[in-house]
Design an enzyme around this catalytic site. Structure first.
Site, PDB file in Angstrom:
ATOM      1  N   SER A  67       5.092  26.719  37.150  1.00 52.89           N
ATOM      2  CA  SER A  67       3.690  26.777  36.734  1.00 52.89           C
ATOM      3  C   SER A  67       2.782  26.218  37.827  1.00 52.89           C
ATOM      4  O   SER A  67       3.224  25.431  38.667  1.00 52.89           O
ATOM      5  CB  SER A  67       3.472  25.946  35.464  1.00 52.89           C
TER       6      SER A  67
HETATM    7  N1  SAM Z   1       9.512  23.095  34.305  1.00 51.97           N
HETATM    8  C1  SAM Z   1       9.814  24.076  35.317  1.00 51.97           C
HETATM    9  C2  SAM Z   1       9.431  23.616  36.687  1.00 51.97           C
HETATM   10  O1  SAM Z   1       8.910  22.501  36.849  1.00 51.97           O
HETATM   11  O2  SAM Z   1       9.691  24.385  37.618  1.00 51.97           O
HETATM   12  C3  SAM Z   1       9.183  25.431  35.051  1.00 51.97           C
HETATM   13  C4  SAM Z   1       9.821  26.108  33.940  1.00 51.97           C
HETATM   14  S1  SAM Z   1       9.562  27.833  33.787  1.00 51.97           S
HETATM   15  C5  SAM Z   1       7.826  27.970  33.519  1.00 51.97           C
HETATM   16  C6  SAM Z   1      10.295  28.026  32.169  1.00 51.97           C
HETATM   17  C7  SAM Z   1      11.781  27.807  32.158  1.00 51.97           C
HETATM   18  O3  SAM Z   1      12.226  27.790  30.808  1.00 51.97           O
HETATM   19  C8  SAM Z   1      12.575  28.892  32.857  1.00 51.97           C
HETATM   20  O4  SAM Z   1      13.373  28.313  33.843  1.00 51.97           O
HETATM   21  C9  SAM Z   1      13.422  29.499  31.749  1.00 51.97           C
HETATM   22  O5  SAM Z   1      14.676  29.969  32.169  1.00 51.97           O
HETATM   23  C10 SAM Z   1      13.521  28.326  30.796  1.00 51.97           C
HETATM   24  N2  SAM Z   1      13.886  28.657  29.406  1.00 51.97           N
HETATM   25  C11 SAM Z   1      13.488  29.683  28.625  1.00 51.97           C
HETATM   26  N3  SAM Z   1      14.055  29.583  27.395  1.00 51.97           N
HETATM   27  C12 SAM Z   1      14.827  28.459  27.404  1.00 51.97           C
HETATM   28  C13 SAM Z   1      15.654  27.804  26.446  1.00 51.97           C
HETATM   29  N4  SAM Z   1      15.826  28.268  25.195  1.00 51.97           N
HETATM   30  N5  SAM Z   1      16.291  26.682  26.811  1.00 51.97           N
HETATM   31  C14 SAM Z   1      16.151  26.152  28.056  1.00 51.97           C
HETATM   32  N6  SAM Z   1      15.379  26.732  29.008  1.00 51.97           N
HETATM   33  C15 SAM Z   1      14.720  27.862  28.685  1.00 51.97           C
END
Ligand code: SAM
Length: 219
Positions: A67
């Site tokens: 993000s």
């Molecule tokens: N916090 C991260 C960073 O600082 O880079 C950005 C995260 S990105 C916007 C959203 C993340 O959520 C992705 O890596 C995606 O694979 C993960 N995601 C989606 N559904 C998920 C779930 N049920 N459990 C864990 N991770 C999940």
């Protein structure tokens, strides 16, 4: 274009904090200190490092994004992070949010559903000197029972509703920061558990990648 040096990144980092955070509504000194200290370029793929301090999300592979700095700062400020807070992060992605939280003195548990990203987040954090975050591969819509209860849960992917198990896994007076809505657009919510009542506050509109899991969107 010449390669950017550590000094170039440092200048860009200060400018990002001034223009994108402080000129908006990020006032927490702890949050500002963390964003000045953590080197965001270390959390981006080599060929995207030039975008490390730009005001937009950047691809980190596997169809996922990191993000924009402002949104990470806004979520961190809303979470009201304190020293030794036990924090569950859902969606490790690049590891940047985890590193910010560790820098602020929190004990961080981070769940990621994609193996390659779990490994990437671990590597990036280690490379940047953040070695205390605990990572797990799994479905974060179910939380991480083993280490519950948490003071704070930060969900960094868009959910159709607040997953029940996350609500159960926060402490009394605990809080969840989570984007909730449809896959195209969501409300970023601050959800608090006060005397066993749930109090919801809308922070702003937002757009996140979907939270995919048993108590979230289907794949
Ligand atoms: N916090 C991260 C960073 O600082 O880079 C950005 C995260 S990105 C916007 C959203 C993340 O959520 C992705 O890596 C995606 O694979 C993960 N995601 C989606 N559904 C998920 C779930 N049920 N459990 C864990 N991770 C999940």
């Amino acid at each position: 274009m010449r390669n950017l040096t550590a000094d170039d990144f440092s200048e860009r980092r200060k400018e990002m904090v001034n223009v994108q955070l402080m000129c908006r509504d990020i006032y927490s000194e702890k949050v500002i200190g963390a964003f000045l200290a953590v080197k965001r370029e270390l959390f981006l793929p080599e060929d995207s490092r030039k975008y490390a301090y730009e005001d937009f999300p950047v691809s980190i592979g596997f169809g996922q994004t990191i993000s924009q700095p402002y949104i990470v700062a806004l979520m961190t400020q809303a979470a009201d992070v304190f020293e030794r807070a036990k924090i569950l992060e859902i969606g490790s992605g690049s590891g940047y949010q985890s590193a910010i939280l560790e820098y602020m003195g929190a004990d961080v548990y981070s769940v990621e559903r994609i193996q390659g990203l779990k490994e990437l987040a671990e590597q990036n954090c280690r490379k940047a000197g953040f070695t205390k975050v605990k990572f797990k591969l799994g479905d974060g819509s179910l939380g991480w029972t083993e280490h519950a209860p948490y003071d704070i849960v930060i969900v960094t992917a868009a959910a159709p509703h607040i997953p029940k198990k996350l609500m159960i896994q926060i402490k009394e007076n605990g809080r969840i920061v989570i984007p909730v809505g449809d896959p195209a657009v969501q409300d970023l919510l601050l959800v608090r558990k006060i005397n066993n009542n749930i109090v919801e506050e809308k922070i702003c509109g937002c757009r996140f990648v979907p939270l995919i899991g048993e108590d979230a969107w289907e794949r």
